[in-house]
Motif scaffolding. Sequence first.
Motif, mmCIF file in Angstrom:
data_model
loop_
_atom_site.group_PDB
_atom_site.id
_atom_site.type_symbol
_atom_site.label_atom_id
_atom_site.label_comp_id
_atom_site.label_asym_id
_atom_site.label_seq_id
_atom_site.Cartn_x
_atom_site.Cartn_y
_atom_site.Cartn_z
ATOM 1 N N ALA A 94 8.798 12.500 1.974
ATOM 2 C CA ALA A 94 7.873 11.480 2.460
ATOM 3 C C ALA A 94 7.937 10.216 1.608
ATOM 4 C CB ALA A 94 6.449 12.036 2.467
ATOM 5 N N LEU A 95 7.930 10.398 0.285
ATOM 6 C CA LEU A 95 7.939 9.239 -0.605
ATOM 7 C C LEU A 95 9.268 8.492 -0.515
ATOM 8 C CD1 LEU A 95 6.143 7.734 -2.518
ATOM 9 C CD2 LEU A 95 6.946 9.182 -4.394
ATOM 10 N N ALA A 96 10.370 9.241 -0.417
ATOM 11 C CA ALA A 96 11.685 8.608 -0.268
ATOM 12 C C ALA A 96 11.740 7.800 1.025
ATOM 13 C CB ALA A 96 12.785 9.663 -0.279
ATOM 14 N N THR A 97 11.173 8.374 2.089
ATOM 15 C CA THR A 97 11.145 7.697 3.388
ATOM 16 C C THR A 97 10.429 6.367 3.290
ATOM 17 O OG1 THR A 97 11.054 9.821 4.518
ATOM 18 C CG2 THR A 97 10.414 7.904 5.790
ATOM 19 N N MET A 98 9.224 6.386 2.788
ATOM 20 C CA MET A 98 8.395 5.193 2.807
ATOM 21 C C MET A 98 8.825 4.152 1.780
ATOM 22 S SD MET A 98 6.662 5.518 5.398
ATOM 23 C CE MET A 98 6.114 3.840 5.104
ATOM 24 N N PHE A 99 9.318 4.607 0.629
ATOM 25 C CA PHE A 99 9.775 3.625 -0.350
ATOM 26 C C PHE A 99 11.001 2.888 0.171
ATOM 27 C CE2 PHE A 99 12.448 2.389 -3.988
ATOM 28 C CZ PHE A 99 11.596 1.436 -4.537
ATOM 29 N N SER A 100 11.927 3.628 0.804
ATOM 30 C CA SER A 100 13.123 2.989 1.349
ATOM 31 C C SER A 100 12.740 1.971 2.419
ATOM 32 C CB SER A 100 14.083 4.035 1.922
ATOM 33 O OG SER A 100 13.540 4.652 3.074
ATOM 34 N N THR A 101 11.753 2.310 3.245
ATOM 35 C CA THR A 101 11.309 1.390 4.293
ATOM 36 C C THR A 101 10.659 0.151 3.687
ATOM 37 O OG1 THR A 101 10.933 3.261 5.763
ATOM 38 C CG2 THR A 101 9.921 1.184 6.388
ATOM 39 N N THR A 102 9.777 0.351 2.720
ATOM 40 C CA THR A 102 9.113 -0.776 2.054
ATOM 41 C C THR A 102 10.131 -1.733 1.459
ATOM 42 O OG1 THR A 102 7.238 0.651 1.494
ATOM 43 C CG2 THR A 102 7.439 -1.416 0.268
ATOM 44 N N LEU A 103 11.121 -1.172 0.775
ATOM 45 C CA LEU A 103 12.121 -1.985 0.090
ATOM 46 C C LEU A 103 13.001 -2.751 1.072
ATOM 47 C CD1 LEU A 103 13.087 -2.510 -2.843
ATOM 48 C CD2 LEU A 103 14.773 -0.689 -2.501
ATOM 49 N N THR A 104 13.506 -2.068 2.082
ATOM 50 C CA THR A 104 14.431 -2.718 3.014
ATOM 51 C C THR A 104 13.734 -3.754 3.889
ATOM 52 O OG1 THR A 104 14.165 -0.788 4.474
ATOM 53 C CG2 THR A 104 16.136 -0.863 3.142
ATOM 54 N N VAL A 105 12.506 -3.469 4.328
ATOM 55 C CA VAL A 105 11.775 -4.442 5.154
ATOM 56 C C VAL A 105 11.397 -5.670 4.323
ATOM 57 C CG1 VAL A 105 9.664 -4.833 6.479
ATOM 58 C CG2 VAL A 105 10.955 -2.720 6.785
ATOM 59 N N LEU A 106 11.003 -5.432 3.068
ATOM 60 C CA LEU A 106 10.660 -6.551 2.184
ATOM 61 C C LEU A 106 11.877 -7.438 1.936
ATOM 62 C CD1 LEU A 106 8.282 -7.708 0.556
ATOM 63 C CD2 LEU A 106 9.062 -6.370 -1.397
ATOM 64 N N ASP A 107 13.061 -6.857 1.926
ATOM 65 C CA ASP A 107 14.288 -7.632 1.775
ATOM 66 C C ASP A 107 14.660 -8.347 3.070
ATOM 67 O OD1 ASP A 107 17.005 -8.195 0.393
ATOM 68 O OD2 ASP A 107 17.605 -7.166 2.225
ATOM 69 N N ALA A 108 14.422 -7.671 4.199
ATOM 70 C CA ALA A 108 14.908 -8.182 5.488
ATOM 71 C C ALA A 108 14.196 -9.445 5.946
ATOM 72 C CB ALA A 108 14.770 -7.097 6.549
ATOM 73 N N PHE A 109 12.874 -9.496 5.798
ATOM 74 C CA PHE A 109 12.131 -10.657 6.303
ATOM 75 C C PHE A 109 12.594 -11.974 5.668
ATOM 76 C CE2 PHE A 109 8.651 -7.721 7.868
ATOM 77 C CZ PHE A 109 8.825 -8.061 9.205
ATOM 78 N N PRO A 110 12.623 -12.084 4.336
ATOM 79 C CA PRO A 110 13.084 -13.364 3.767
ATOM 80 C C PRO A 110 14.548 -13.661 4.058
ATOM 81 C CG PRO A 110 12.744 -11.729 2.027
ATOM 82 C CD PRO A 110 12.172 -11.155 3.282
ATOM 83 N N ILE B 69 6.116 -15.521 -0.501
ATOM 84 C CA ILE B 69 5.126 -15.755 0.564
ATOM 85 C C ILE B 69 4.754 -14.448 1.251
ATOM 86 C CG2 ILE B 69 4.783 -16.801 2.851
ATOM 87 C CD1 ILE B 69 6.460 -19.188 1.845
ATOM 88 N N ILE B 70 5.752 -13.625 1.559
ATOM 89 C CA ILE B 70 5.500 -12.354 2.247
ATOM 90 C C ILE B 70 4.653 -11.427 1.392
ATOM 91 C CG2 ILE B 70 6.617 -10.232 3.071
ATOM 92 C CD1 ILE B 70 8.961 -12.123 3.936
ATOM 93 N N ILE B 71 4.977 -11.337 0.117
ATOM 94 C CA ILE B 71 4.201 -10.472 -0.775
ATOM 95 C C ILE B 71 2.765 -10.972 -0.877
ATOM 96 C CG2 ILE B 71 3.922 -9.760 -3.190
ATOM 97 C CD1 ILE B 71 6.979 -9.588 -3.356
ATOM 98 N N THR B 72 2.580 -12.273 -1.021
ATOM 99 C CA THR B 72 1.230 -12.850 -1.124
ATOM 100 C C THR B 72 0.417 -12.591 0.145
ATOM 101 O OG1 THR B 72 2.072 -14.614 -2.564
ATOM 102 C CG2 THR B 72 -0.082 -14.963 -1.537
ATOM 103 N N GLY B 73 1.014 -12.855 1.317
ATOM 104 C CA GLY B 73 0.315 -12.631 2.587
ATOM 105 C C GLY B 73 -0.017 -11.169 2.816
ATOM 106 N N THR B 74 0.910 -10.301 2.443
ATOM 107 C CA THR B 74 0.683 -8.861 2.592
ATOM 108 C C THR B 74 -0.478 -8.396 1.731
ATOM 109 O OG1 THR B 74 3.026 -8.478 3.061
ATOM 110 C CG2 THR B 74 1.740 -6.578 2.332
ATOM 111 N N LEU B 75 -0.530 -8.871 0.497
ATOM 112 C CA LEU B 75 -1.613 -8.475 -0.409
ATOM 113 C C LEU B 75 -2.970 -8.990 0.080
ATOM 114 C CD1 LEU B 75 0.087 -8.922 -3.903
ATOM 115 C CD2 LEU B 75 -0.557 -6.782 -2.775
ATOM 116 N N LEU B 76 -2.978 -10.168 0.676
ATOM 117 C CA LEU B 76 -4.240 -10.693 1.219
ATOM 118 C C LEU B 76 -4.745 -9.817 2.362
ATOM 119 C CD1 LEU B 76 -3.551 -14.549 1.216
ATOM 120 C CD2 LEU B 76 -5.217 -13.311 -0.195
ATOM 121 N N ILE B 77 -3.842 -9.414 3.249
ATOM 122 C CA ILE B 77 -4.230 -8.532 4.356
ATOM 123 C C ILE B 77 -4.724 -7.202 3.816
ATOM 124 C CG2 ILE B 77 -3.316 -7.151 6.271
ATOM 125 C CD1 ILE B 77 -1.623 -9.515 7.061
ATOM 126 N N LEU B 78 -3.999 -6.647 2.847
ATOM 127 C CA LEU B 78 -4.380 -5.349 2.287
ATOM 128 C C LEU B 78 -5.725 -5.415 1.560
ATOM 129 C CD1 LEU B 78 -0.940 -4.067 0.910
ATOM 130 C CD2 LEU B 78 -2.154 -3.305 2.950
#
Length: 425
Positions: free
Chosen positions: A301-317, A347-356
């Motif tokens: 589970a942790l491998a799944t979600m960490f890989s997703t977090t990392l790749t999506v965070l890279d993909a948007f910018p 910008i993505i990290i800042t916006g994400t943290l505000l939503i969270l």
Amino acid sequence: MSLYKLFNHFISRLGPGLLYAGAAVGVSHLVQSTQAGGMFGFELIIAIIIIHVVKYPFFEFGPRYTAATGQNILHGYMKLGKWAVWLYLLMTIATMFIVQAAITVVTSGLITHIFGLEGLGGHDPQIVAFIISSVLLLFSFTLLVSGHYVLLDKLMKVIILVLTITSVAAVIMLLFDNPGHHKSATVFFSFSDTAHLIFLATFLGWMPAPLDLSVWHSIWSKSKNESDGKITSMKETLFDFRVGYIGTAFLAICFLLLGALVMYGSDETFAPGGAAFAGQLMNMYEQALGPWAYPVVAIAALATMFSTTLTVLDAFPRTISASLELLFPQQIKHRNNERTYLIWLFIIITGTLLILFFYMTSMREMVKIATVIAFVAAPILAILNMQAMFNKSIPDEHRPGKLMLLWCWLGVAALLGCSISYLLL
């Protein structure tokens, strides 16, 4: 050739396909697939198969375009007109914060439960979740700025391998040791039930992933070409993609089986919070199978979600930088694309943290909003990909044939019909 050398050769041929898998296998699998199995048993396995068949051409066109032209598929959008790139860019900016927040809240929930951080510093659970999310995003930021594609490529090979082995092991053990819940609480899927249809939309919206991922895959493929100093052949590109695509379908079925074998008929309801859901999932596995199951499922589970977090965070910018470079070539040249990437990453990290910070309380609602947006937007991106790939600028030998064109139109019709039907609910 020894088995080890064969395996090593196989792994070495994989690149962007595993990044695709790393981004795709996440909320749609761990949360949505598990819930689909827990709520409806094995019924929705057919839905997983159908949606993979329907979306296949549109996902393939991302890396195929890069192999055919040496450019990412956004250049194909540009050939349709600036409006197509603007449309993609606006859709990306409009959804990126909620998408990243949905993924991050699930990942932080897993970290919170697995490492027993619920009462960290005596703070309120929402504050704890926000702190862990902040640390997670900061750690991911550090990994990305220090290595970019090369590091991401290496990490994903390890993560996906661990995920696959642990998931298959858990399913096999469950098949031999089914907890056997009573069936009085079982529910069957009904197309006449609005709640069931809404769940199906959220389930299929990110199954195997939002169609944005086809553009990400194309950009990762171009990055690999730049890293290797050559354009990967069409044969190798399609092999790499198909391994990742089939692998995500296989893992989606694995997680659905896990949910069905452990949760279906257990009288349990799914918790809305990230940490609570993670705890619920882990505890049910442990109760059903014994203490051995906890580390196996936790790693998967942790491998799944960490890989997703990392790749999506890279993909948007990456995709935003590539879009802006096409729209404003004089102002944003390729050589300073790195700076644009870093700005948008921040910008993505800042916006994400505000939503969270303001909306951390319900993982379920956050995931629902993100997946439904992807479900409704799917036909738009499908049409853009199809138009880009069948453009006359594509060399004849790399342009898909008439059978693929028919497949595309049927897929667009299916996606459009589903989106309209959902909007009319």
